[in-house]
Design a protein around this motif. Structure first.
Motif, PDB file in Angstrom:
ATOM      1  N   SER A  96     -16.872  -0.640 -50.912  1.00 15.71           N
ATOM      2  CA  SER A  96     -17.388  -1.754 -51.710  1.00 15.71           C
ATOM      3  C   SER A  96     -17.712  -1.340 -53.136  1.00 15.71           C
ATOM      4  CB  SER A  96     -18.641  -2.347 -51.044  1.00 15.71           C
ATOM      5  OG  SER A  96     -19.675  -1.374 -50.978  1.00 15.71           O
ATOM      6  N   ASP A  97     -17.936  -0.048 -53.385  1.00 18.47           N
ATOM      7  CA  ASP A  97     -18.196   0.396 -54.753  1.00 18.47           C
ATOM      8  C   ASP A  97     -16.948   0.974 -55.415  1.00 18.47           C
ATOM      9  OD1 ASP A  97     -18.215   2.615 -53.101  1.00 18.47           O
ATOM     10  OD2 ASP A  97     -19.853   3.628 -54.125  1.00 18.47           O
ATOM     11  N   GLY A 142     -26.638  -4.951 -46.871  1.00 15.63           N
ATOM     12  CA  GLY A 142     -26.386  -6.095 -47.731  1.00 15.63           C
ATOM     13  C   GLY A 142     -26.179  -7.379 -46.963  1.00 15.63           C
ATOM     14  N   GLN A 159     -19.663  -9.559 -44.101  1.00 17.05           N
ATOM     15  CA  GLN A 159     -19.746 -10.020 -45.486  1.00 17.05           C
ATOM     16  C   GLN A 159     -20.667  -9.133 -46.318  1.00 17.05           C
ATOM     17  OE1 GLN A 159     -21.056 -14.114 -45.288  1.00 17.05           O
ATOM     18  NE2 GLN A 159     -19.391 -14.732 -43.919  1.00 17.05           N
ATOM     19  N   ASP A 192     -22.264  -6.371 -48.724  1.00 18.96           N
ATOM     20  CA  ASP A 192     -21.762  -5.844 -49.996  1.00 18.96           C
ATOM     21  C   ASP A 192     -22.034  -4.358 -50.151  1.00 18.96           C
ATOM     22  OD1 ASP A 192     -24.477  -5.860 -50.351  1.00 18.96           O
ATOM     23  OD2 ASP A 192     -24.489  -7.412 -51.907  1.00 18.96           O
TER      24      ASP A 192
END
Length: 360
Positions: free
Chosen positions: A65-66, A167, A173, A175
């Motif tokens: 995600s990053d 998240g 979903q 993050d």
């Protein structure tokens, strides 16, 4: 989630583990003065094809995600390990899938011998190069820290990012998908019958990778159920090879104190004879599982919980190898002895009923 018996790692693996635990007082890894000849291979049934050679690994290109480009190697189970479909499974035949995490400064290549042992035993294995290692050195997009990631410069936050699974309240979903969670997302999307997936998931970590493995496993267990059903507690067993208590300041203790990890999950700790961190981690589990442990320490006779009927029923195990090596180097000692112990443990615990009557 189906918890019934399935071919995960082949039944002979559990028998191999039983043989290790049933050995005399000699410590695991000590070579007796005289070795009996190896047993002849089991005969094949008429019409049964010869064992297929293990498949070459597939290279996966994933993304966290990053924005870290994560390369991972998928070792599919040998094609001749067919078995009837597990009752209740929507994917037909279900085999064990192992997420295998290497040590700090290493790569998938350092744990490939263990991946191959598990692959030959009928397990799918996925071994990523963690962020900043091997073929996962960069982010896709520039950020305040730049594109390059160098494991030699890693601090606590970098290791935490590998184990991140946070998240929001809906996991798919979320993050905050670190390295382990990104591999899980790949497995979630697989639907091939008999292929890799989440139905029978094991996490194995080596060295600092064991800390990441434990922390991600604890994060997995902490995801609460939602209206559509469970979304966490998908890991069925945890293996820690030469675990480090606090690599780069990232302590493993929060993972060890998560309720599911602390009290319920089958755990194997493997270490060399002088590995204090491995013993410290195991002793922490042992204190919280007084009736469910087995240990084989170098130079000592095997010991187990007073009411444990059979060593192979233990869900908390310490196995020491008579070597000063640790982490990935320990995996190479005596032609992969540590890997065979891991394989045997998985066969024993995944093909046995849990104390409550369910299979893990």
């Amino acid at each position: 989630m189906d918890r019934s018996r399935s071919p995960g790692c082949l039944p002979r693996i559990g028998l191999a583990f039983a043989a290790v635990l049933a050995s005399s007082g000699a410590a695991v890894g000590q070579v007796p003065a005289a070795q009996p000849p190896p047993p002849a291979p089991a005969p094949r049934l008429p019409g049964t094809p010869a064992a297929a050679a293990p498949a070459a690994p597939e290279v996966l290109d994933l993304e966290t995600s990053d924005g870290v480009r994560l390369q991972a190697w998928l070792y599919r189970a040998a094609s001749d390990t067919n078995a009837p479909a597990a009752p209740g499974s929507r994917r037909g035949t279900v085999r064990t899938t192992v997420i295998l995490l290497h040590d700090l400064g290493g790569s998938h290549a350092g744990v490939e011998p263990l991946a191959r042992i598990l692959q030959r035993g009928g397990c799918h294995v996925i071994a990523p190069d963690l962020r900043g290692h091997g073929e996962s050195p960069r982010r896709r997009a520039a950020g305040p820290r730049g594109d390059d990631l160098d494991a030699k410069q890693f601090k606590r936050a970098d290791l935490e990012a590998s184990a991140s699974s946070t998240g929001g309240s809906v996991r798919d979903q979320a993050d905050g998908r670190g390295d382990g969670e990104t591999v899980r997302a790949f497995l979630r999307d697989q639907s091939e019958p008999g292929g890799p997936g989440l139905d029978r998931l094991v996490v194995v970590g080596v060295g600092a990778g064991a800390s990441v493995a434990a922390l991600w496993t604890a994060a997995d267990a902490a995801w609460p159920p939602i209206a559509t059903g469970p979304q966490g507690a998908q890991v069925r067993a945890l293996v820690l090879v030469s675990p480090q208590w606090a690599p780069r300041g990232l302590t493993i203790l929060p993972a060890l104190n998560q309720d599911t990890v602390k009290k319920e999950l089958p755990v194997l700790v493997v270490g060399g004879k002088g590995d204090r961190d491995a013993v410290r981690v195991y002793d922490h589990f042992k204190r919280h599982r007084p009736q469910d442990w087995f240990e084989q320490r170098v130079g000592q006779r095997p010991a187990s919980a007073p009411k444990l009927e059979r060593p192979v029923d233990a869900r908390t195990v310490l196995l020491q190898v008579d070597s000063d090596e640790s982490a990935e180097k320990l995996l190479a000692v005596r032609r992969g002895e540590a890997g065979e112990l891991v394989r045997g443990f998985l066969g024993a615990v995944l093909d046995a009923k849990a104390p409550g009557g369910e299979r893990p």
